[in-house]
Write an enzyme that holds these catalytic residues in place. Structure first.
Site, PDB file in Angstrom:
ATOM      1  N   ASN A 145      59.976 -16.809  24.957  1.00  0.00           N
ATOM      2  CA  ASN A 145      58.651 -17.124  24.255  1.00  0.00           C
ATOM      3  C   ASN A 145      58.666 -16.759  22.684  1.00  0.00           C
ATOM      4  O   ASN A 145      59.791 -16.475  22.269  1.00  0.00           O
ATOM      5  CB  ASN A 145      57.327 -16.744  25.062  1.00  0.00           C
ATOM      6  CG  ASN A 145      56.405 -17.940  25.200  1.00  0.00           C
ATOM      7  OD1 ASN A 145      55.862 -18.143  24.253  1.00  0.00           O
ATOM      8  ND2 ASN A 145      56.257 -18.248  26.341  1.00  0.00           N
TER       9      ASN A 145
ATOM     10  N   HIS B  73      58.025 -13.762  21.123  1.00  0.00           N
ATOM     11  CA  HIS B  73      58.855 -12.574  20.900  1.00  0.00           C
ATOM     12  C   HIS B  73      60.310 -12.965  20.704  1.00  0.00           C
ATOM     13  O   HIS B  73      61.008 -12.396  20.062  1.00  0.00           O
ATOM     14  CB  HIS B  73      58.486 -11.519  21.802  1.00  0.00           C
ATOM     15  CG  HIS B  73      58.925 -10.144  21.141  1.00  0.00           C
ATOM     16  ND1 HIS B  73      60.037  -9.634  21.649  1.00  0.00           N
ATOM     17  CD2 HIS B  73      58.410  -9.307  20.553  1.00  0.00           C
ATOM     18  CE1 HIS B  73      60.296  -8.660  21.178  1.00  0.00           C
ATOM     19  NE2 HIS B  73      59.389  -8.364  20.598  1.00  0.00           N
ATOM     20  N   CYS B  74      60.749 -13.573  21.789  1.00  0.00           N
ATOM     21  CA  CYS B  74      62.142 -13.785  22.003  1.00  0.00           C
ATOM     22  C   CYS B  74      62.618 -14.645  20.788  1.00  0.00           C
ATOM     23  O   CYS B  74      64.023 -14.572  20.327  1.00  0.00           O
ATOM     24  CB  CYS B  74      62.508 -14.717  23.186  1.00  0.00           C
ATOM     25  SG  CYS B  74      61.785 -13.968  24.584  1.00  0.00           S
ATOM     26  N   ILE B  75      61.850 -15.579  20.098  1.00  0.00           N
ATOM     27  CA  ILE B  75      62.666 -16.548  19.103  1.00  0.00           C
ATOM     28  C   ILE B  75      62.329 -15.641  17.573  1.00  0.00           C
ATOM     29  O   ILE B  75      62.778 -16.418  16.740  1.00  0.00           O
ATOM     30  CB  ILE B  75      61.838 -17.860  18.976  1.00  0.00           C
ATOM     31  CG1 ILE B  75      60.518 -17.532  18.634  1.00  0.00           C
ATOM     32  CG2 ILE B  75      62.089 -18.306  20.239  1.00  0.00           C
ATOM     33  CD1 ILE B  75      59.662 -19.222  18.273  1.00  0.00           C
TER      34      ILE B  75
END
Length: 350
Positions: free
Chosen positions: A329, A331-333
């Site tokens: 999501n 934060h991951c990107i």
């Protein structure tokens, strides 16, 4: 010399950002290529939301430049840079700063989450290319580590899981003591709080950024499951117990804010790792993924909790479904580049 010996440390994510970096999706790397258009719109929506608060630089493969430009618009800077996948939190550099106002980047080894999604040679080369482009000094770290596997409070404490950092598919043969030593040397931390596992369905082997995060020194936000029939129930209860018994680097017991998990969702017979913890701090705001449908009620609860925790920040919600279908999501990107200035301290935020 190690970064910590030169007084560098990783600032908390709520510290002031210079900009945010993201990588544009790569269709050939996707688990579900048929969703490429939807995922691209999800990335563009997230990038434009962040650009309302701070500059955004999108790293784009040359053949995708026209599409990225069309979807992101003029508010997002596009930079050509070859990459295999699009989870910049994990393959990008970790920025560290010191009290003298210097910034540096940690170049971790990257092996695509234990060799799950190869090739990853281009992703592994991105930190060096980016840091050279930005003219930022580089520290090459000796271990495999993804940014989503760690979270810091800026005052010497770090959260992680044994499921990820001690997984033999990352750093086979290394002990908890040895990995802790590297984290201290490169991130300037003093205390590691080890949870056992992350959430169900997480292809990253239990990244902390789906489970628990610091929201300010001494305070953590944790997603909990209250259904004994859900596999996350035992995991979150165990993690809660660990946190209740833990102290941070300053010797404080942790204040734990609990947030209910979204209603479980499945896609192509696989559980999606829906998480409100996978939000992103921006200058003056919060970008919060929500999921709609069966989770409409928990979305409302989550949004109110974030508004209560961060009354000084504007909370912006985005549709988290396009991103989570690919395994992560907002934060991951993303990866934040902090503002380094003389006299920096962890409490400085925007």
């Amino acid at each position: 010399m190690y970064p910590a010996e030169q007084k560098f440390k990783m600032p908390p994510e709520w510290a002031v950002h210079v900009r945010t970096f993201i990588e544009w999706p790569v269709k050939s790397s996707m688990c579900r290529p048929e969703n490429y258009a939807e995922v691209c719109r999800g990335y563009a929506d997230a990038a434009r939301a962040i650009a309302g608060f701070e500059p955004v630089t999108m790293l784009v493969n040359p053949e995708d430049m026209n599409q990225a430009s069309k979807l992101c618009g003029p508010e997002v800077e596009l930079v050509e840079m070859l990459h295999n996948d699009s989870w910049f939190r994990d393959n990008g550099p970790t920025f560290v700063i010191n009290d003298s106002g210097q910034i540096a980047g940690i170049n971790w080894k990257f092996n695509a989450w234990g060799g799950r999604y190869l090739p990853c040679d281009l992703d592994d080369s991105v930190p060096l290319k980016l840091l050279e482009r930005e003219q930022i000094p580089i520290f090459n770290a000796p271990i495999v580590l993804e940014g989503g596997s760690i979270h810091v409070d800026g005052e010497g404490s770090l959260l992680t899981t044994q499921e990820c950092l001690l997984n033999p598919n990352r750093n086979k043969g290394m002990t908890k003591k040895e990995i802790t030593a590297v984290l201290k040397q490169y991130l300037g931390i003093e205390t590691v709080i080890w949870l056992n596992k992350g959430l169900a369905g997480d292809e990253t082997d239990g990244h902390i950024d789906n489970a628990v995060c610091f929201v300010r020194p001494g305070v953590v936000l944790m997603q909990v499951c209250n259904d004994p029939n859900d596999s996350n129930y035992a995991t979150t209860r165990e993690n809660l117990g660990v946190l209740q018994k833990s102290a941070d680097a300053r010797g404080r017991s942790l204040e734990i804010i609990q947030i209910p998990q979204p209603v479980p969702e499945y896609y192509m017979d696989k559980r999606l790792t829906l998480s409100y913890i996978n939000f992103y701090f921006v200058n003056g705001g919060i970008i919060l993924p929500v999921f709609g449908g069966k989770s409409a009620e928990t979305d409302k609860i989550a949004e109110q909790i974030f508004r209560d925790i961060f009354p000084e920040r504007k909370v912006i919600t985005i549709d988290g479904i396009p991103l989570v279908k690919e395994g992560g999501n907002v934060h991951c990107i993303t990866q934040q580049m902090p503002l380094a200035r003389p006299g920096w301290a962890s409490h400085q935020s925007y």
